[in-house]
Every structure is written in C-alpha cells, then in structure tokens.
Design a protein around this motif. Structure first.
Motif, PDB file in Angstrom:
ATOM      1  N   VAL A 169      19.607   6.704  16.308  1.00 19.34           N
ATOM      2  CA  VAL A 169      18.680   6.373  15.134  1.00 19.34           C
ATOM      3  C   VAL A 169      19.162   7.061  13.737  1.00 19.34           C
ATOM      4  CG1 VAL A 169      16.450   6.874  13.692  1.00 19.34           C
ATOM      5  CG2 VAL A 169      16.402   5.898  16.109  1.00 19.34           C
ATOM      6  N   GLY A 170      19.755   7.994  13.845  1.00 15.87           N
ATOM      7  CA  GLY A 170      20.564   8.800  12.515  1.00 15.87           C
ATOM      8  C   GLY A 170      21.817   8.069  12.286  1.00 15.87           C
ATOM      9  N   GLU A 171      22.568   7.475  13.450  1.00 15.74           N
ATOM     10  CA  GLU A 171      23.649   6.732  13.252  1.00 15.74           C
ATOM     11  C   GLU A 171      23.261   5.564  12.590  1.00 15.74           C
ATOM     12  OE1 GLU A 171      26.804   7.697  13.692  1.00 15.74           O
ATOM     13  OE2 GLU A 171      26.776   9.505  14.923  1.00 15.74           O
ATOM     14  N   GLU A 172      22.318   4.855  12.906  1.00 14.34           N
ATOM     15  CA  GLU A 172      22.044   3.705  12.572  1.00 14.34           C
ATOM     16  C   GLU A 172      21.566   3.652  11.066  1.00 14.34           C
ATOM     17  OE1 GLU A 172      22.389   0.574  13.673  1.00 14.34           O
ATOM     18  OE2 GLU A 172      20.818  -0.731  13.288  1.00 14.34           O
ATOM     19  N   LEU A 173      20.771   4.540  10.839  1.00  8.58           N
ATOM     20  CA  LEU A 173      20.292   4.721   9.289  1.00  8.58           C
ATOM     21  C   LEU A 173      21.536   5.057   8.464  1.00  8.58           C
ATOM     22  CD1 LEU A 173      17.754   5.293   7.699  1.00  8.58           C
ATOM     23  CD2 LEU A 173      17.852   7.724   8.103  1.00  8.58           C
ATOM     24  N   VAL A 174      22.482   5.663   8.655  1.00  8.11           N
ATOM     25  CA  VAL A 174      23.371   5.975   7.730  1.00  8.11           C
ATOM     26  C   VAL A 174      24.395   4.576   7.635  1.00  8.11           C
ATOM     27  CG1 VAL A 174      25.897   6.819   7.657  1.00  8.11           C
ATOM     28  CG2 VAL A 174      23.895   8.199   8.336  1.00  8.11           C
ATOM     29  N   ASP A 218      19.158  -6.483   6.602  1.00  9.74           N
ATOM     30  CA  ASP A 218      19.470  -5.014   7.065  1.00  9.74           C
ATOM     31  C   ASP A 218      18.411  -4.146   6.231  1.00  9.74           C
ATOM     32  OD1 ASP A 218      21.607  -5.202   8.356  1.00  9.74           O
ATOM     33  OD2 ASP A 218      23.296  -4.988   6.805  1.00  9.74           O
ATOM     34  N   ILE A 219      17.689  -4.597   5.076  1.00  8.72           N
ATOM     35  CA  ILE A 219      16.738  -3.807   4.543  1.00  8.72           C
ATOM     36  C   ILE A 219      15.559  -3.802   5.319  1.00  8.72           C
ATOM     37  CG2 ILE A 219      15.088  -3.592   2.581  1.00  8.72           C
ATOM     38  CD1 ILE A 219      17.300  -4.889   0.822  1.00  8.72           C
ATOM     39  N   ALA A 220      15.227  -4.843   6.295  1.00 11.62           N
ATOM     40  CA  ALA A 220      13.954  -4.771   6.956  1.00 11.62           C
ATOM     41  C   ALA A 220      14.384  -4.091   8.161  1.00 11.62           C
ATOM     42  CB  ALA A 220      13.894  -6.410   7.515  1.00 11.62           C
ATOM     43  N   ARG A 221      15.686  -4.017   8.626  1.00  3.88           N
ATOM     44  CA  ARG A 221      16.067  -3.174   9.728  1.00  3.88           C
ATOM     45  C   ARG A 221      16.036  -1.560   9.167  1.00  3.88           C
ATOM     46  NH1 ARG A 221      20.530  -6.645  10.127  1.00  3.88           N
ATOM     47  NH2 ARG A 221      20.071  -8.522  11.614  1.00  3.88           N
ATOM     48  N   LEU A 222      16.529  -1.186   8.191  1.00  2.00           N
ATOM     49  CA  LEU A 222      16.308   0.008   7.786  1.00  2.00           C
ATOM     50  C   LEU A 222      15.138   0.500   7.522  1.00  2.00           C
ATOM     51  CD1 LEU A 222      18.682   1.785   5.017  1.00  2.00           C
ATOM     52  CD2 LEU A 222      16.147   2.060   5.080  1.00  2.00           C
ATOM     53  N   LEU A 223      13.850  -0.358   6.964  1.00  2.00           N
ATOM     54  CA  LEU A 223      12.532   0.103   6.897  1.00  2.00           C
ATOM     55  C   LEU A 223      12.106   0.271   8.338  1.00  2.00           C
ATOM     56  CD1 LEU A 223      11.552  -1.946   3.680  1.00  2.00           C
ATOM     57  CD2 LEU A 223      12.375   0.465   3.766  1.00  2.00           C
ATOM     58  N   GLY A 224      12.437  -0.705   9.079  1.00  2.00           N
ATOM     59  CA  GLY A 224      11.938  -0.751  10.496  1.00  2.00           C
ATOM     60  C   GLY A 224      12.080   0.588  11.356  1.00  2.00           C
ATOM     61  N   GLY A 278       0.809  -1.024  -0.074  1.00  2.00           N
ATOM     62  CA  GLY A 278      -0.134   0.001   0.026  1.00  2.00           C
ATOM     63  C   GLY A 278       0.869   1.368   0.025  1.00  2.00           C
ATOM     64  N   ASP A 279       0.293   2.413  -0.275  1.00  2.00           N
ATOM     65  CA  ASP A 279       1.143   3.754  -0.449  1.00  2.00           C
ATOM     66  C   ASP A 279       1.595   4.110   1.073  1.00  2.00           C
ATOM     67  OD1 ASP A 279      -0.351   5.862  -3.191  1.00  2.00           O
ATOM     68  OD2 ASP A 279       1.066   3.861  -3.069  1.00  2.00           O
ATOM     69  N   ASP A 280       1.122   3.518   2.050  1.00  2.00           N
ATOM     70  CA  ASP A 280       1.608   4.065   3.262  1.00  2.00           C
ATOM     71  C   ASP A 280       2.878   3.224   3.958  1.00  2.00           C
ATOM     72  OD1 ASP A 280      -0.167   1.729   3.446  1.00  2.00           O
ATOM     73  OD2 ASP A 280      -0.954   2.526   5.436  1.00  2.00           O
ATOM     74  N   ALA A 281       2.858   1.927   3.173  1.00  2.00           N
ATOM     75  CA  ALA A 281       4.171   1.174   3.889  1.00  2.00           C
ATOM     76  C   ALA A 281       5.324   1.588   2.901  1.00  2.00           C
ATOM     77  CB  ALA A 281       4.105  -0.394   3.222  1.00  2.00           C
ATOM     78  N   PRO A 282       6.379   1.905   3.868  1.00  2.00           N
ATOM     79  CA  PRO A 282       7.770   2.224   3.335  1.00  2.00           C
ATOM     80  C   PRO A 282       8.432   0.984   2.306  1.00  2.00           C
ATOM     81  CG  PRO A 282       7.918   2.043   5.652  1.00  2.00           C
ATOM     82  CD  PRO A 282       6.614   1.887   5.514  1.00  2.00           C
ATOM     83  N   ARG A 283       8.938   1.343   1.220  1.00  2.00           N
ATOM     84  CA  ARG A 283       9.562   0.311   0.523  1.00  2.00           C
ATOM     85  C   ARG A 283      10.942   0.853  -0.087  1.00  2.00           C
ATOM     86  NH1 ARG A 283       6.123   3.115  -2.037  1.00  2.00           N
ATOM     87  NH2 ARG A 283       6.495   3.833  -4.224  1.00  2.00           N
ATOM     88  N   LEU A 284      11.918  -0.194  -0.403  1.00  2.00           N
ATOM     89  CA  LEU A 284      12.957   0.113  -0.700  1.00  2.00           C
ATOM     90  C   LEU A 284      13.063   0.151  -2.281  1.00  2.00           C
ATOM     91  CD1 LEU A 284      16.219   0.579   0.469  1.00  2.00           C
ATOM     92  CD2 LEU A 284      16.464  -1.485  -0.581  1.00  2.00           C
ATOM     93  N   ARG A 285      13.792   1.158  -2.968  1.00  2.00           N
ATOM     94  CA  ARG A 285      13.595   1.250  -4.372  1.00  2.00           C
ATOM     95  C   ARG A 285      15.248   1.015  -4.644  1.00  2.00           C
ATOM     96  NH1 ARG A 285      11.282   5.813  -7.784  1.00  2.00           N
ATOM     97  NH2 ARG A 285      12.998   6.807  -7.135  1.00  2.00           N
ATOM     98  N   LEU A 286      15.595   0.161  -5.712  1.00  2.00           N
ATOM     99  CA  LEU A 286      17.168  -0.110  -6.053  1.00  2.00           C
ATOM    100  C   LEU A 286      17.176   0.186  -7.316  1.00  2.00           C
ATOM    101  CD1 LEU A 286      19.103  -2.791  -4.094  1.00  2.00           C
ATOM    102  CD2 LEU A 286      19.777  -1.816  -6.102  1.00  2.00           C
TER     103      LEU A 286
END
Lengths: 133, 133
Positions: B101-106, A123-129, A17-25
């Motif tokens: 959180v900023g450090e973790e994001l980077v 790591d992608i799941a952690r980042l989106l988290g 959905g539009d509200d869920a963050p997603r990674l674009r590569l």
C-alpha cells in the motif's frame, strides 16, 4: 480543486462531508522563491470580476484594502502586462477591472486545475481508495 | 512538480534558473481539515525506500526521528492498511519498509503529478507566457 471519493461528489461537484477524503490541488507560479501567482491572487482577481472594486474584492475575501492592493501591485509587476486596471478620478477614485491579461490568467489557471483533475480522475480515485473511511 | 518555461527544462526536467517562472503543483489528500497525505509524507516514504530505516529517512530530510515517526504513524492510521512496516527485534530494532500500500501510494501520487503536468502542458506554457521575464 477538491475531489471527493464518492461518484456523486465527483460528478456533481457537491462538497463532500468532512469524513470523505478529497484531493486538494494547488498551483503556484514561482519566480525564484517568490510566489508570482497562487490561489490567493486568483481568488482576488475573481472577486474583482464580481465587485469591480479593490475595496469590494478585499471585503469579500476578508482581507484589508492595503493587502489586496499590494497583491495586485505585485501581480501586475510580475506579468507582461497588468492584470488589473484601475480608473482614476471621481469622488471614489473609480472602479477596477481585469484587463485582457487578467482575464486570461484566471481562465488558464482554472482550466489547468479542471483539466488536471479530469485527466487524472482514475488515479485520483485509486489514491483516495487507499484512505480508510 | 516544477515546470520551467524553456523547452529544454520542460523536456529534460532540468532545474530552471531563478529568473525563469515555473509552475509548482502540490497535492494533498484532506480528511476534514487535516492533511492525510501531502508532499512531506510522500517525500518521507521515498526516503524510506532508499534508507530502509526511519532514522535514516529522517536524517535525509533533516527532520527529527520523532517527527518522522509521528508522520508515519499518522499516515498508517489514515490508510486502509499501513504504508510502512517496521521490523522488531535485534540490537537496533530492525529496519522499516514500505508495504504494498505504501509503494502504491507513492506511485499514484507521483503518477498524478506527472500526468497532470503532461495533460496541461499547453495551458501551462500559455500561463507561464503571461509572466514577464
């Protein structure tokens, strides 16, 4: 490549959905400052695989025949061998097909996208988290 | 992330010459059609890590203070917790620092870039091998 945060969307590749963050590569092969291969040219080759004509592929992507032709011409010139072969003759000038190099280019590009996504899934799941819902 | 075709450049991370094809991989976290996190915001956070001030980071990246502030404000709002904390008070309003959180994001963003590159090294080399020298 779009990866949504929900397990359902990740595992099944269902659009989020539009509200869920997603990674674009997005990958591009650069020659100096020029983009030799990028998402647009790969999409064009994939449209050619389906339509077997530059005109059909252009229509499918909502671009002009001229733009599609120029992108293919540019791509062919950047490769060791052309990615697209166009038949000549006949009332409509014949169709167009991917060469072995064109097929390999599409295959590798998509394989890298998919493999990168899988290899970095944790790591992608952690980042989106870190993104607020 | 730029990967040149020559082993020297791949292993040492040395910038390739303009004539060598290289892969550029760009990641963005999308919220609907908006870019919540992308290369620009990550570069800004990295500049903040070095300069400890929004003004210093903006100068380092050649952007206006206002633009840097807006990017940080937008980023902070998109995260579960802000990425940047600004001290108040004093003649110059205090400095700015990355939060945990900023450090973790980077860290995650760069780790994914690097891991994706390593995991796909063979296919990337094959893809770059299709490009004419």
């Amino acid at each position: 490549m779009r990866i949504a945060r929900t397990p359902r969307a990740v595992s099944a590749g269902v659009p989020a959905g539009d509200d869920a963050p997603r990674l674009r590569l997005r990958m591009r092969v650069m020659l100096g400052e020029a983009i030799a291969v990028g998402p647009g040219k790969i999409a064009l080759l994939e449209a050619l695989q389906r339509t077997h004509s530059i005109n059909g592929a252009a229509k499918r992507l909502g671009m002009s025949y001229r733009r599609a032709w120029l992108l293919i011409d540019e791509l062919n010139a950047a490769l060791t061998e052309p990615a697209v072969r166009s038949a000549t003759g006949g009332a409509h000038g014949g169709g167009s097909e991917l060469t072995a190099v064109g097929e390999e280019l599409v295959r590798l590009y998509r394989a890298i996208e998919q493999h990168a996504q899988q290899a970095c899934a944790d790591d992608i799941a952690r980042l989106l988290g870190l993104l607020a819902r």
